[in-house]
Design a protein around this motif. Structure first.
Motif, PDB file in Angstrom:
ATOM      1  N   LEU A  86       0.638  -1.085   0.023  1.00 36.99           N
ATOM      2  CA  LEU A  86      -0.087   0.182   0.046  1.00 36.99           C
ATOM      3  C   LEU A  86       0.867   1.312   0.183  1.00 36.99           C
ATOM      4  O   LEU A  86       0.638   2.114  -0.576  1.00 36.99           O
ATOM      5  N   ALA A  87       1.816   1.176   0.968  1.00 38.25           N
ATOM      6  CA  ALA A  87       2.940   2.531   0.849  1.00 38.25           C
ATOM      7  C   ALA A  87       3.593   2.553  -0.565  1.00 38.25           C
ATOM      8  O   ALA A  87       3.717   3.680  -1.039  1.00 38.25           O
ATOM      9  N   ILE A  88       4.134   1.536  -1.014  1.00 41.41           N
ATOM     10  CA  ILE A  88       4.741   1.851  -2.212  1.00 41.41           C
ATOM     11  C   ILE A  88       3.971   2.087  -3.091  1.00 41.41           C
ATOM     12  O   ILE A  88       4.491   2.983  -4.194  1.00 41.41           O
ATOM     13  N   HIS A  89       2.776   1.707  -3.401  1.00 37.64           N
ATOM     14  CA  HIS A  89       1.870   2.263  -4.434  1.00 37.64           C
ATOM     15  C   HIS A  89       1.055   3.439  -4.102  1.00 37.64           C
ATOM     16  O   HIS A  89       0.181   3.869  -4.878  1.00 37.64           O
ATOM     17  N   GLY A  90       1.480   4.017  -2.959  1.00 36.96           N
ATOM     18  CA  GLY A  90       0.770   5.228  -2.518  1.00 36.96           C
ATOM     19  C   GLY A  90      -0.735   5.109  -2.385  1.00 36.96           C
ATOM     20  O   GLY A  90      -1.531   6.132  -2.668  1.00 36.96           O
ATOM     21  N   ILE A  91      -1.352   4.041  -1.908  1.00 31.84           N
ATOM     22  CA  ILE A  91      -2.630   3.770  -1.646  1.00 31.84           C
ATOM     23  C   ILE A  91      -2.965   4.036  -0.470  1.00 31.84           C
ATOM     24  O   ILE A  91      -2.685   3.666   0.708  1.00 31.84           O
ATOM     25  N   GLY A  92      -3.993   5.132  -0.239  1.00 34.09           N
ATOM     26  CA  GLY A  92      -4.451   5.545   0.831  1.00 34.09           C
ATOM     27  C   GLY A  92      -3.629   6.510   1.440  1.00 34.09           C
ATOM     28  O   GLY A  92      -2.327   6.570   1.564  1.00 34.09           O
ATOM     29  N   ALA A  93      -4.028   7.433   2.412  1.00 34.68           N
ATOM     30  CA  ALA A  93      -3.230   8.286   3.365  1.00 34.68           C
ATOM     31  C   ALA A  93      -2.714   7.321   4.529  1.00 34.68           C
ATOM     32  O   ALA A  93      -3.386   6.403   4.713  1.00 34.68           O
ATOM     33  N   ARG A  94      -1.677   7.829   5.132  1.00 27.25           N
ATOM     34  CA  ARG A  94      -1.108   6.850   6.111  1.00 27.25           C
ATOM     35  C   ARG A  94      -1.884   6.440   7.133  1.00 27.25           C
ATOM     36  O   ARG A  94      -2.290   5.310   7.267  1.00 27.25           O
ATOM     37  N   SER A  95      -3.046   7.396   7.479  1.00 24.97           N
ATOM     38  CA  SER A  95      -4.074   6.989   8.760  1.00 24.97           C
ATOM     39  C   SER A  95      -4.970   6.019   8.205  1.00 24.97           C
ATOM     40  O   SER A  95      -5.649   5.203   8.905  1.00 24.97           O
TER      41      SER A  95
END
Lengths: 326, 334
Positions: A117-126
């Motif tokens: 999710l982080a790698i593909h920038g899916i969703g804000a951190r929260s």
């Protein structure tokens, strides 16, 4: 241009791949082609050296073919630049056989599932924390598993984590490389049920490319099955039809070699002699001819093409003398 | 404990302890008893962590410390295996009892050829000359369906595929002329057509040489194909023992029924779901005080959590450890 069947999600054409090894040049793939429709499951089955895992690795772009093409959603998957590929990788997930070695042992389960999710920038951190919790729950793991490390989970639980990670980015294709081969029979059925329900329930309705050697598992999960032998597909058909009436003698041999479900007298001998020949020096003509009971002179000379039979309901066979006549 | 009618292998009340979570010893195998007759193929089945492999290691006194056999007896051909002097124990392993364990890569010496390993076994256990041993070694490689045996004699383990190494190990285990073969997942690394060849070999050797086999496996297909009798292990105990046909046709223990039902192909038509066992095998030391299967059992009732059932005869040569069998006599025997 408007009519006609929809384009397949994945279209693989004429893949060739040779590896240099200490023992010589291994021709792992010698012209492999198949299509996979959206939401469908295609199984690639075959014995060691048949090339099924190499085919999956090419689709994943873990290695490059010598020749051939892979179209994913109509785009030339092999021509994508590294940057474009990274952007689009979220559409393709993968689950390997051994979750003990495919999960980073230093990361918690939550971190492992959150990584794509982080790698593909899916969703804000929260938002991601929430998404991860949802994914972990969807594969049947308790919330308490999120803070744990892979080694504190059982094999079946680790495979659930690998599935959650593979599905995290909402892929339209998931490559499943022997995903239940390392699991006990009871856990295996849990994971197979999970895979099937996720395919139906996930918003992205992923297609599965299922690599397996256990024919009872393949029969249960796959819509269509392609049988590979020494780098070629020798028969491809809707799974039920393939199991009911194999047309290629090798398919028939594989089916006949399966252990029975219960003890009792056998109608035919269990085993036929011979090993799959070495992929370093495959036989001339049809690769199966040295082991084939119905081989004819032409079989040693010419490679049979994989052709669709008439009125076969989408079956293709590569054989000069297919079984079941007609 | 000798005489002609004694079974070839007799295991009595075998209990094996492993170090528990807080250092104390806990039983991983708990009071296991069974026999294997000459020429009989007995399968030992169950999920990982049930104690199958430890049980098979104890047969040749090879349980690795700190794991240890706490109590019980193992008699082979009338002799107490654990009491044998070290030299005779060495002769027993590979001589009287052939062994094939998992991880063929670890079991073969990486700097020795397959031919060297085999001829050494034949010289040691069968007293053959070097020359005779080489001929016999090739014959065994041929029998285990290894392609091109003459060339494989000169192969080092790393030059063989996993399936070929597994068959080389089988040749090694059989070459010593054992009366009992203990084979732990002998076909797990093999392709289905090769697996079929290995099963046929075991059946042929049983016929020709009255070889007895203890087949440790979780593959019920292999069991259906090869076994005369089946022992089902759960959490360190044998919960059911039955002739193979009887076990598949009329499983008595709910655990056996669950294992059989979980196989793809056994599901209700059109249900689209496989029967799944919930939960997992409890670890040694975390086993319930009642029936160890009670937490996963759909048919459990009050008594199951309170007391532990023991094996009772249920007819047709079968035994099972389940309170359902005496709560409703005959009710589960379909």
């Amino acid at each position: 241009m408007s009519a006609g069947p929809p384009a397949p999600l994945l279209s693989v054409n004429d893949l060739h791949k040779t590896f240099a090894t200490g023992a010589g040049r291994v021709k792992a793939l010698r012209g492999v082609a198949f299509d996979l429709a959206a939401g469908e499951t295609l199984a690639l089955v075959g014995e060691s050296g048949s090339g099924k895992t190499t085919a999956a690795r090419l689709v994943l772009r873990l290695t490059a073919p010598d020749r051939g093409s892979v179209l994913f959603d109509g785009i030339d998957w092999l021509a994508l630049s590294a940057r474009e590929l990274n952007r689009r990788r979220r559409e393709v997930g993968v689950v390997f056989q051994d979750p003990a070695t495919s999960l980073d042992p230093r990361l918690t389960i939550a971190e492992i599932v959150a990584e794509p999710l982080a790698i593909h920038g899916i969703g804000a951190r929260s938002e991601r924390r929430f998404l991860v919790a949802e994914l972990v729950a969807s594969v049947g793991l308790p919330t308490s598993a999120m803070a744990r490390l892979p080694r504190s989970l059982s094999g079946g639980q680790r495979q659930r984590v690998a599935i959650a990670r593979a599905l995290a980015t909402g892929p339209r294709l998931v490559v499943l490389d022997e995903p239940v081969s390392a699991l006990d029979v009871s856990i295996r059925s849990q994971i197979l049920n999970l895979l099937k329900s996720l395919q139906r329930g996930a918003p992205s309705r992923p297609a599965y490319l299922f690599i397996g050697h256990d024919l009872s598992v393949v029969r249960w999960i796959a819509d269509r099955t392609a049988v590979m032998y020494l780098g070629r597909i020798v028969e491809e058909a809707p799974t039920a039809a393939l199991f009911a009436s194999p047309r290629h003698p090798y398919t028939a041999l594989l089916l006949a070699s399966r252990p029975r479900e219960a003890p009792g007298p056998r109608s035919a001998p269990l085993a036929v002699p011979g090993d799959p020949p070495s992929p370093v020096a495959p036989p001339s003509g049809c690769p199966f001819h040295p082991r084939c009971a119905s081989a004819q002179p032409v079989c040693a000379q010419e490679v049979p093409a994989l052709v669709a039979g008439p009125a076969e309901g989408g079956r293709s066979v590569a054989c000069h003398a297919p079984l079941g006549g007609g | 404990m000798s005489g002609d009618d004694a079974p070839l292998l007799s295991v009595r009340a075998l209990t094996i302890a492993v170090p528990g979570p807080s250092g104390e010893e806990v039983a991983a195998v708990d009071g296991v008893s069974f026999d294997v007759e000459s020429g009989e193929i007995v399968a030992l089945v169950g999920e990982s962590g049930c104690g199958k492999t430890l049980t098979s290691l104890a047969l040749v006194d090879l349980v690795p410390p700190p794991v240890r056999v706490v109590s019980g007896d193992v008699f082979f051909a009338g002799r107490d295996v654990r009491m044998l002097p070290p030299r005779e124990k060495e002769r027993l392993r590979g001589g009287g009892i052939g062994l094939v364990f998992q991880e063929p890569a670890a079991a073969l010496d990486p700097v020795r050829t397959i031919g060297w390993e085999l001829t050494t076994v034949l010289e040691r256990h069968r007293g053959m000359s070097r020359k005779a041993a080489r001929i016999e070694a090739q014959r065994w490689l041929h029998r285990v369906a290894l392609p091109d045996p003459e060339r494989q004699m000169h192969a080092f383990p790393y030059q063989l595929s996993g399936g070929m190494r597994q068959r080389a190990l089988l040749a090694l285990a059989l070459a010593g002329g054992p009366r009992l073969l203990v084979a732990d997942e002998p076909t797990a690394a093999l392709d289905v057509t090769v697996q079929a060849q290995v099963i046929e070999l075991l059946l042929a050797l049983r016929q020709e040489l009255s070889l007895a086999v203890l087949l440790v496996t979780h593959d019920l297909g292999v069991v259906a194909e090869a076994a005369d009798r089946v022992l089902v292990m759960y959490a360190g105990e044998i919960v059911e023992s039955a002739p193979a046909r009887e076990l598949f046709a009329h499983p008595r223990h709910p655990y056996t029924r669950a294992l059989l039902a979980a196989r793809p192909g056994s599901e209700a038509p059109d249900s689209g779901r496989l029967a799944a066992l919930r939960g997992a095998v409890p670890e040694p030391g975390r086993r319930p005080s009642g029936c160890a299967f009670e937490p996963r059992c759909d048919e459990a009732f009050g008594r199951c959590a309170a007391a532990r059932p023991s094996l009772v005869p249920t007819g047709a040569g079968a035994e099972a450890a389940c309170f359902l069998l005496d709560a409703k006599p005959g009710a589960r025997v379909l």
